[in-house]
Scaffold this motif. Sequence first.
Motif, PDB file in Angstrom:
ATOM      1  N   SER A 266       0.798  -1.230   0.000  1.00  0.00           N
ATOM      2  CA  SER A 266       0.000   0.000   0.000  1.00  0.00           C
ATOM      3  C   SER A 266       0.824   1.270   0.000  1.00  0.00           C
ATOM      4  CB  SER A 266      -0.907   0.009   1.245  1.00  0.00           C
ATOM      5  OG  SER A 266      -0.112   0.066   2.421  1.00  0.00           O
ATOM      6  N   GLY A 267       2.162   1.164   0.101  1.00  0.00           N
ATOM      7  CA  GLY A 267       2.946   2.369   0.345  1.00  0.00           C
ATOM      8  C   GLY A 267       2.563   2.898   1.725  1.00  0.00           C
ATOM      9  N   ILE A 268       2.507   4.212   1.859  1.00  0.00           N
ATOM     10  CA  ILE A 268       1.962   4.780   3.099  1.00  0.00           C
ATOM     11  C   ILE A 268       0.498   5.085   2.810  1.00  0.00           C
ATOM     12  CG2 ILE A 268       2.258   6.511   4.905  1.00  0.00           C
ATOM     13  CD1 ILE A 268       5.066   6.962   3.987  1.00  0.00           C
ATOM     14  N   GLY A 269      -0.278   4.024   2.707  1.00  0.00           N
ATOM     15  CA  GLY A 269      -1.645   4.176   2.257  1.00  0.00           C
ATOM     16  C   GLY A 269      -2.651   3.875   3.343  1.00  0.00           C
ATOM     17  N   ALA A 270      -3.920   4.061   2.984  1.00  0.00           N
ATOM     18  CA  ALA A 270      -4.997   3.812   3.927  1.00  0.00           C
ATOM     19  C   ALA A 270      -5.184   2.315   4.088  1.00  0.00           C
ATOM     20  CB  ALA A 270      -6.280   4.464   3.419  1.00  0.00           C
ATOM     21  N   PRO A 271      -5.608   1.858   5.248  1.00  0.00           N
ATOM     22  CA  PRO A 271      -5.899   0.441   5.429  1.00  0.00           C
ATOM     23  C   PRO A 271      -7.104   0.021   4.596  1.00  0.00           C
ATOM     24  CG  PRO A 271      -6.621   1.698   7.338  1.00  0.00           C
ATOM     25  CD  PRO A 271      -5.847   2.641   6.468  1.00  0.00           C
ATOM     26  N   LYS A 272      -7.194  -1.267   4.329  1.00  0.00           N
ATOM     27  CA  LYS A 272      -8.320  -1.788   3.539  1.00  0.00           C
ATOM     28  C   LYS A 272      -9.613  -1.694   4.329  1.00  0.00           C
ATOM     29  CE  LYS A 272      -9.743  -5.733   0.721  1.00  0.00           C
ATOM     30  NZ  LYS A 272      -9.372  -7.078   0.200  1.00  0.00           N
ATOM     31  N   TRP A 273      -9.544  -1.956   5.640  1.00  0.00           N
ATOM     32  CA  TRP A 273     -10.707  -1.782   6.504  1.00  0.00           C
ATOM     33  C   TRP A 273     -10.258  -1.527   7.930  1.00  0.00           C
ATOM     34  CZ3 TRP A 273     -10.322  -5.304  10.321  1.00  0.00           C
ATOM     35  CH2 TRP A 273      -9.896  -6.601  10.039  1.00  0.00           C
ATOM     36  N   THR A 274     -11.211  -1.017   8.748  1.00  0.00           N
ATOM     37  CA  THR A 274     -10.944  -0.783  10.162  1.00  0.00           C
ATOM     38  C   THR A 274     -12.108  -1.335  10.977  1.00  0.00           C
ATOM     39  OG1 THR A 274     -11.995   1.397  10.164  1.00  0.00           O
ATOM     40  CG2 THR A 274      -9.627   1.311   9.697  1.00  0.00           C
ATOM     41  N   PHE A 275     -11.786  -1.719  12.209  1.00  0.00           N
ATOM     42  CA  PHE A 275     -12.811  -2.118  13.169  1.00  0.00           C
ATOM     43  C   PHE A 275     -12.484  -1.439  14.495  1.00  0.00           C
ATOM     44  CE2 PHE A 275     -13.737  -5.005  16.800  1.00  0.00           C
ATOM     45  CZ  PHE A 275     -15.125  -4.839  16.828  1.00  0.00           C
ATOM     46  N   ALA A 276     -13.363  -0.548  14.938  1.00  0.00           N
ATOM     47  CA  ALA A 276     -13.157   0.183  16.188  1.00  0.00           C
ATOM     48  C   ALA A 276     -13.921  -0.526  17.295  1.00  0.00           C
ATOM     49  CB  ALA A 276     -13.625   1.627  16.035  1.00  0.00           C
ATOM     50  N   SER A 277     -13.188  -1.177  18.183  1.00  0.00           N
ATOM     51  CA  SER A 277     -13.824  -1.886  19.291  1.00  0.00           C
ATOM     52  C   SER A 277     -14.218  -0.905  20.390  1.00  0.00           C
ATOM     53  CB  SER A 277     -12.872  -2.943  19.862  1.00  0.00           C
ATOM     54  OG  SER A 277     -13.434  -3.546  21.015  1.00  0.00           O
ATOM     55  N   GLN A 278     -15.426  -1.087  20.936  1.00  0.00           N
ATOM     56  CA  GLN A 278     -15.868  -0.259  22.049  1.00  0.00           C
ATOM     57  C   GLN A 278     -15.258  -0.734  23.371  1.00  0.00           C
ATOM     58  OE1 GLN A 278     -20.142  -0.310  22.101  1.00  0.00           O
ATOM     59  NE2 GLN A 278     -20.326   0.624  20.070  1.00  0.00           N
ATOM     60  N   TRP A 279     -14.619  -1.895  23.332  1.00  0.00           N
ATOM     61  CA  TRP A 279     -14.114  -2.508  24.554  1.00  0.00           C
ATOM     62  C   TRP A 279     -12.619  -2.823  24.390  1.00  0.00           C
ATOM     63  CZ3 TRP A 279     -17.699  -2.224  28.226  1.00  0.00           C
ATOM     64  CH2 TRP A 279     -19.041  -2.201  27.841  1.00  0.00           C
ATOM     65  N   ARG A 314     -16.287 -12.102  15.263  1.00  0.00           N
ATOM     66  CA  ARG A 314     -15.815 -12.505  13.933  1.00  0.00           C
ATOM     67  C   ARG A 314     -16.076 -11.361  12.955  1.00  0.00           C
ATOM     68  NH1 ARG A 314     -14.948 -18.156  13.264  1.00  0.00           N
ATOM     69  NH2 ARG A 314     -15.375 -19.279  15.212  1.00  0.00           N
ATOM     70  N   LEU A 315     -15.010 -10.976  12.230  1.00  0.00           N
ATOM     71  CA  LEU A 315     -15.102  -9.924  11.226  1.00  0.00           C
ATOM     72  C   LEU A 315     -14.924 -10.542   9.836  1.00  0.00           C
ATOM     73  CD1 LEU A 315     -12.694  -7.307  12.873  1.00  0.00           C
ATOM     74  CD2 LEU A 315     -15.158  -7.572  13.276  1.00  0.00           C
ATOM     75  N   ASP A 316     -15.446  -9.860   8.814  1.00  0.00           N
ATOM     76  CA  ASP A 316     -15.257 -10.302   7.435  1.00  0.00           C
ATOM     77  C   ASP A 316     -13.845  -9.909   6.994  1.00  0.00           C
ATOM     78  OD1 ASP A 316     -15.322 -10.933   4.773  1.00  0.00           O
ATOM     79  OD2 ASP A 316     -16.907  -9.507   4.239  1.00  0.00           O
ATOM     80  N   ALA A 317     -12.986 -10.913   6.819  1.00  0.00           N
ATOM     81  CA  ALA A 317     -11.590 -10.641   6.464  1.00  0.00           C
ATOM     82  C   ALA A 317     -11.479  -9.883   5.153  1.00  0.00           C
ATOM     83  CB  ALA A 317     -10.806 -11.946   6.382  1.00  0.00           C
ATOM     84  N   ASN A 318     -12.439 -10.044   4.254  1.00  0.00           N
ATOM     85  CA  ASN A 318     -12.375  -9.424   2.927  1.00  0.00           C
ATOM     86  C   ASN A 318     -13.300  -8.214   2.796  1.00  0.00           C
ATOM     87  OD1 ASN A 318     -10.538 -11.436   1.841  1.00  0.00           O
ATOM     88  ND2 ASN A 318     -12.290 -12.849   1.921  1.00  0.00           N
ATOM     89  N   GLY A 319     -13.737  -7.679   3.940  1.00  0.00           N
ATOM     90  CA  GLY A 319     -14.613  -6.518   3.911  1.00  0.00           C
ATOM     91  C   GLY A 319     -13.855  -5.252   3.535  1.00  0.00           C
ATOM     92  N   THR A 320     -14.573  -4.151   3.507  1.00  0.00           N
ATOM     93  CA  THR A 320     -13.972  -2.838   3.212  1.00  0.00           C
ATOM     94  C   THR A 320     -14.614  -1.804   4.118  1.00  0.00           C
ATOM     95  OG1 THR A 320     -15.599  -2.433   1.470  1.00  0.00           O
ATOM     96  CG2 THR A 320     -13.470  -3.369   0.800  1.00  0.00           C
ATOM     97  N   GLY A 321     -13.910  -0.679   4.292  1.00  0.00           N
ATOM     98  CA  GLY A 321     -14.466   0.409   5.083  1.00  0.00           C
ATOM     99  C   GLY A 321     -14.465   0.118   6.572  1.00  0.00           C
ATOM    100  N   ASP A 322     -15.495   0.625   7.255  1.00  0.00           N
ATOM    101  CA  ASP A 322     -15.639   0.429   8.697  1.00  0.00           C
ATOM    102  C   ASP A 322     -16.464  -0.828   8.944  1.00  0.00           C
ATOM    103  OD1 ASP A 322     -14.229   2.777   9.230  1.00  0.00           O
ATOM    104  OD2 ASP A 322     -16.057   3.998   9.079  1.00  0.00           O
TER     105      ASP A 322
END
Length: 389
Positions: A266-279, A314-322
């Motif tokens: 990605s170079g210094i690029g954006a991640p493919k997806w993120t998951f923000a845990s509340q815990w 469990r998260l979708d490994a191939n997801g995108t975005g948040d």
Amino acid sequence: MHLELPRLSASRAAFLASLAISALSACGGDPKPPPIPDPPVVTLTITEANAAPKVKIRLLVSGCDPVAQTEIYDREVFLKTVPYTSGSMDFELAANELKYTSGLAATLALHAKVTCSDGRSNVSQPQAATFLPVTKVVKDADPNGQVVTDFFVAEGNGTGVNFIGCGNPTTGVGTLFRVDANGALQQSVALGVPCNASTVYTDLHPTTNKRWVWTPGARAVAVHQNFTISGTSKPTIFLSSLSMMNNGDALIADDDNIVYRLPHDSGIGAPKWTFASQWPLVAPPLQKGSDVLVAFMKQPEVTTSKVLQIVVARLDANGTGDLVPVSERAILNYNGDFGSPPLASFSPDGTVLYLAFPLGNNQSSIQACRVDVTGCEGSGLKWNSPALP
């Protein structure tokens, strides 16, 4: 006619008897015992240890002629006898003659016990050393120089082995170095990541031929086998964990309990997806097939603040975005302190979560829970360790 001999008085007889005894003593009566000889003086010196094929020692004994037996000990543990005769003599301790009680290196406290032919004996003062057994030692021509960085990994084996390590040269920029088996520098690349004892080097991915180099609290960098950089995390992300995905991408988590999928190209690029845990996260995320497993500690009811849960999402490994979890399962309920989450790690195949809980007296215990069963009991509990130091 009978003549009577003069009789001695009792006092005169006693006086003459004492004179006789004194005369006998002066002429060699009972001799005084000879003085006891001093014990021998024994000196043991460690002339070579640290990283070496063998431990080399030097012995010197005085006041013992001849020496009947010389024994070498590590603290109270007998190691071997050596054929010492006289003067300063050198001996070697092979790697398989030592005891290893705390890892790859042996922490030694060597002393020698010498017994003379007349039975006198003495021991030397203990000499401390740390010994790491190696088959070969490569030294820099400069006595003050270093062949490799303080912390490094080996790549390959035999004569084709290379050593890869991250160091901070005079420029102050964290740099990755590769040196060969003879200590010659082969390649280097500036990482822009501070290097310290906590810096981690993943294995080389078999398809991408890249590895991730990262330092906790700093950044991660994807480095190709040819020492080119193809991807890096943003400088605003402060890593707490990293694991490599099946395709060579990185799953990273930061100090704010956010999980990212970072492409290796990605170079210094954006991640493919993120998951923000509340815990609070308790384990490094792990890919399992088309899922990414994330473990966190949760407080299900505010009114029962001591009742906590360990949840595996469990998260979708191939997801995108948040991303949001595809599913969640509470695999353990327990009484604990929300400010002190347990240390945890998934098994390599993602079927078990190992949880370490602190006990009193600086001890802890480990609980192995299945991630596909609600509640870590019955079939959901793989095993529970005793108290560990």
